[in-house]
Design a protein around this motif. Sequence first.
Motif, PDB file in Angstrom:
ATOM      1  N   LEU A   1      46.721  48.663  26.757  1.00 45.00           N
ATOM      2  CA  LEU A   1      46.011  48.366  28.005  1.00 45.00           C
ATOM      3  C   LEU A   1      45.419  46.960  27.917  1.00 45.00           C
ATOM      4  O   LEU A   1      45.098  46.472  26.846  1.00 45.00           O
ATOM      5  CB  LEU A   1      44.948  49.415  28.311  1.00 45.00           C
ATOM      6  CG  LEU A   1      43.960  49.794  27.193  1.00 45.00           C
ATOM      7  CD1 LEU A   1      42.768  48.869  27.180  1.00 45.00           C
ATOM      8  CD2 LEU A   1      43.516  51.236  27.395  1.00 45.00           C
ATOM      9  N   SER A   2      45.270  46.361  29.074  1.00 46.41           N
ATOM     10  CA  SER A   2      44.775  44.983  29.136  1.00 46.41           C
ATOM     11  C   SER A   2      43.247  44.968  29.223  1.00 46.41           C
ATOM     12  O   SER A   2      42.593  46.013  29.330  1.00 46.41           O
ATOM     13  CB  SER A   2      45.362  44.275  30.355  1.00 46.41           C
ATOM     14  OG  SER A   2      44.773  44.785  31.542  1.00 46.41           O
ATOM     15  N   ASP A   3      42.704  43.761  29.192  1.00 41.23           N
ATOM     16  CA  ASP A   3      41.276  43.615  29.467  1.00 41.23           C
ATOM     17  C   ASP A   3      41.038  43.789  30.967  1.00 41.23           C
ATOM     18  O   ASP A   3      41.968  43.861  31.773  1.00 41.23           O
ATOM     19  CB  ASP A   3      40.808  42.218  29.026  1.00 41.23           C
ATOM     20  CG  ASP A   3      40.918  42.038  27.514  1.00 41.23           C
ATOM     21  OD1 ASP A   3      40.750  43.038  26.783  1.00 41.23           O
ATOM     22  OD2 ASP A   3      41.177  40.898  27.079  1.00 41.23           O
ATOM     23  N   TRP A   4      39.793  43.808  31.347  1.00 36.11           N
ATOM     24  CA  TRP A   4      39.452  43.853  32.775  1.00 36.11           C
ATOM     25  C   TRP A   4      39.478  42.424  33.313  1.00 36.11           C
ATOM     26  O   TRP A   4      38.918  41.510  32.701  1.00 36.11           O
ATOM     27  CB  TRP A   4      38.059  44.458  32.987  1.00 36.11           C
ATOM     28  CG  TRP A   4      38.042  45.956  32.780  1.00 36.11           C
ATOM     29  CD1 TRP A   4      37.710  46.619  31.644  1.00 36.11           C
ATOM     30  CD2 TRP A   4      38.397  46.945  33.753  1.00 36.11           C
ATOM     31  NE1 TRP A   4      37.819  47.979  31.832  1.00 36.11           N
ATOM     32  CE2 TRP A   4      38.238  48.209  33.122  1.00 36.11           C
ATOM     33  CE3 TRP A   4      38.818  46.905  35.079  1.00 36.11           C
ATOM     34  CZ2 TRP A   4      38.497  49.410  33.775  1.00 36.11           C
ATOM     35  CZ3 TRP A   4      39.066  48.112  35.734  1.00 36.11           C
ATOM     36  CH2 TRP A   4      38.902  49.337  35.095  1.00 36.11           C
ATOM     37  N   TYR A   5      40.141  42.286  34.463  1.00 40.63           N
ATOM     38  CA  TYR A   5      40.260  40.963  35.087  1.00 40.63           C
ATOM     39  C   TYR A   5      39.611  40.983  36.475  1.00 40.63           C
ATOM     40  O   TYR A   5      39.764  41.962  37.233  1.00 40.63           O
ATOM     41  CB  TYR A   5      41.725  40.542  35.224  1.00 40.63           C
ATOM     42  CG  TYR A   5      42.430  40.372  33.888  1.00 40.63           C
ATOM     43  CD1 TYR A   5      42.253  39.214  33.136  1.00 40.63           C
ATOM     44  CD2 TYR A   5      43.246  41.382  33.383  1.00 40.63           C
ATOM     45  CE1 TYR A   5      42.893  39.049  31.908  1.00 40.63           C
ATOM     46  CE2 TYR A   5      43.890  41.223  32.170  1.00 40.63           C
ATOM     47  CZ  TYR A   5      43.709  40.067  31.429  1.00 40.63           C
ATOM     48  OH  TYR A   5      44.338  39.911  30.215  1.00 40.63           O
ATOM     49  N   LEU A   6      38.897  39.915  36.777  1.00 40.24           N
ATOM     50  CA  LEU A   6      38.257  39.793  38.090  1.00 40.24           C
ATOM     51  C   LEU A   6      39.256  39.238  39.100  1.00 40.24           C
ATOM     52  O   LEU A   6      39.823  38.164  38.901  1.00 40.24           O
ATOM     53  CB  LEU A   6      37.042  38.863  38.006  1.00 40.24           C
ATOM     54  CG  LEU A   6      36.362  38.509  39.330  1.00 40.24           C
ATOM     55  CD1 LEU A   6      35.731  39.754  39.965  1.00 40.24           C
ATOM     56  CD2 LEU A   6      35.310  37.413  39.106  1.00 40.24           C
ATOM     57  N   VAL A   7      39.457  39.968  40.178  1.00 40.00           N
ATOM     58  CA  VAL A   7      40.300  39.471  41.278  1.00 40.00           C
ATOM     59  C   VAL A   7      39.488  38.519  42.144  1.00 40.00           C
ATOM     60  O   VAL A   7      39.983  37.476  42.578  1.00 40.00           O
ATOM     61  CB  VAL A   7      40.841  40.642  42.124  1.00 40.00           C
ATOM     62  CG1 VAL A   7      41.634  40.121  43.316  1.00 40.00           C
ATOM     63  CG2 VAL A   7      41.699  41.568  41.271  1.00 40.00           C
ATOM     64  N   GLY A   8      38.244  38.872  42.408  1.00 38.33           N
ATOM     65  CA  GLY A   8      37.390  38.020  43.221  1.00 38.33           C
ATOM     66  C   GLY A   8      36.523  38.838  44.148  1.00 38.33           C
ATOM     67  O   GLY A   8      36.441  40.078  44.061  1.00 38.33           O
ATOM     68  N   ASN A   9      35.852  38.133  45.047  1.00 39.66           N
ATOM     69  CA  ASN A   9      35.007  38.802  46.033  1.00 39.66           C
ATOM     70  C   ASN A   9      35.858  39.425  47.124  1.00 39.66           C
ATOM     71  O   ASN A   9      36.849  38.833  47.585  1.00 39.66           O
ATOM     72  CB  ASN A   9      34.025  37.812  46.659  1.00 39.66           C
ATOM     73  CG  ASN A   9      33.010  37.298  45.656  1.00 39.66           C
ATOM     74  OD1 ASN A   9      32.568  38.042  44.782  1.00 39.66           O
ATOM     75  ND2 ASN A   9      32.633  36.023  45.779  1.00 39.66           N
ATOM     76  N   MET A  10      35.453  40.585  47.563  1.00 35.42           N
ATOM     77  CA  MET A  10      36.148  41.253  48.660  1.00 35.42           C
ATOM     78  C   MET A  10      35.648  40.687  49.988  1.00 35.42           C
ATOM     79  O   MET A  10      34.521  40.193  50.097  1.00 35.42           O
ATOM     80  CB  MET A  10      35.902  42.762  48.588  1.00 35.42           C
ATOM     81  CG  MET A  10      36.374  43.397  47.284  1.00 35.42           C
ATOM     82  SD  MET A  10      36.081  45.186  47.209  1.00 35.42           S
ATOM     83  CE  MET A  10      37.230  45.773  48.458  1.00 35.42           C
TER      84      MET A  10
END
Length: 231
Positions: free
Chosen positions: A162-171
């Motif tokens: 499994l990967s790390d947690w990645y931020l997509v951005g603000n919704m």
Amino acid sequence: MRKTLFIILAFVLAACGTAQPAQQLEPPTPIVQTVVVVATTQVAPPTAISLPTQGPTNTPLPTETATALPPTAVPPTAIPPTSVPPTSGSSNASAPASDLIPVNIDNILGKGVFVDIAFTSNRITLNCYPREFNISMKALHPDVTRAEMFYRVVEAPTYFRLSDWYLVGNMDTDGKGTFFITFKATDIIDDWRVLDHAVIDFQFVGVNKGGGVVDRTQKIERFVDYYKNCP
């Protein structure tokens, strides 16, 4: 002797007399032939057959009536309903859409921060359909003015990597507490996008006006499958 001479002369004269009428009979025959020739030359005038040639000239008139058949142009007007073939193209897009299953997340996983969390698809692909889907939710906590989305990738079907947690951005928001975003397969980090099959986990964070974290949802795991190509 004289008697015999007279007899011979008589035969000679008789023979001469009969030969002359035979020579006179030959001339009339050519005269009869010339008359026959004249008769045949008179037969030629039936070339007046030129009259039937006027008959065919009348035939073009019916051809004009045939040209009046342009009502045959009516079938083409009926053909447009056969615009069904174009719909076949759209059916290719709609067919897989019917396979998509919307996902409604239990409010328990919102942990009092967000409710009505919903995904428009339970599947996303890189090279097939769909290549993106929408996520929406409502802020339940009154201090939440901004929402951030995180994801991670878990290799399937083993689920060991499994990967790390990645931020997509603000919704995005409508300013009334509703938040939404479009998640695309290209948002996945390259190192994990190459997997043939994986699952995508999500987590959402509520942020207040000062930029502080109000709280975050539970980890929303194994609700969305990822495929590099068509499954």
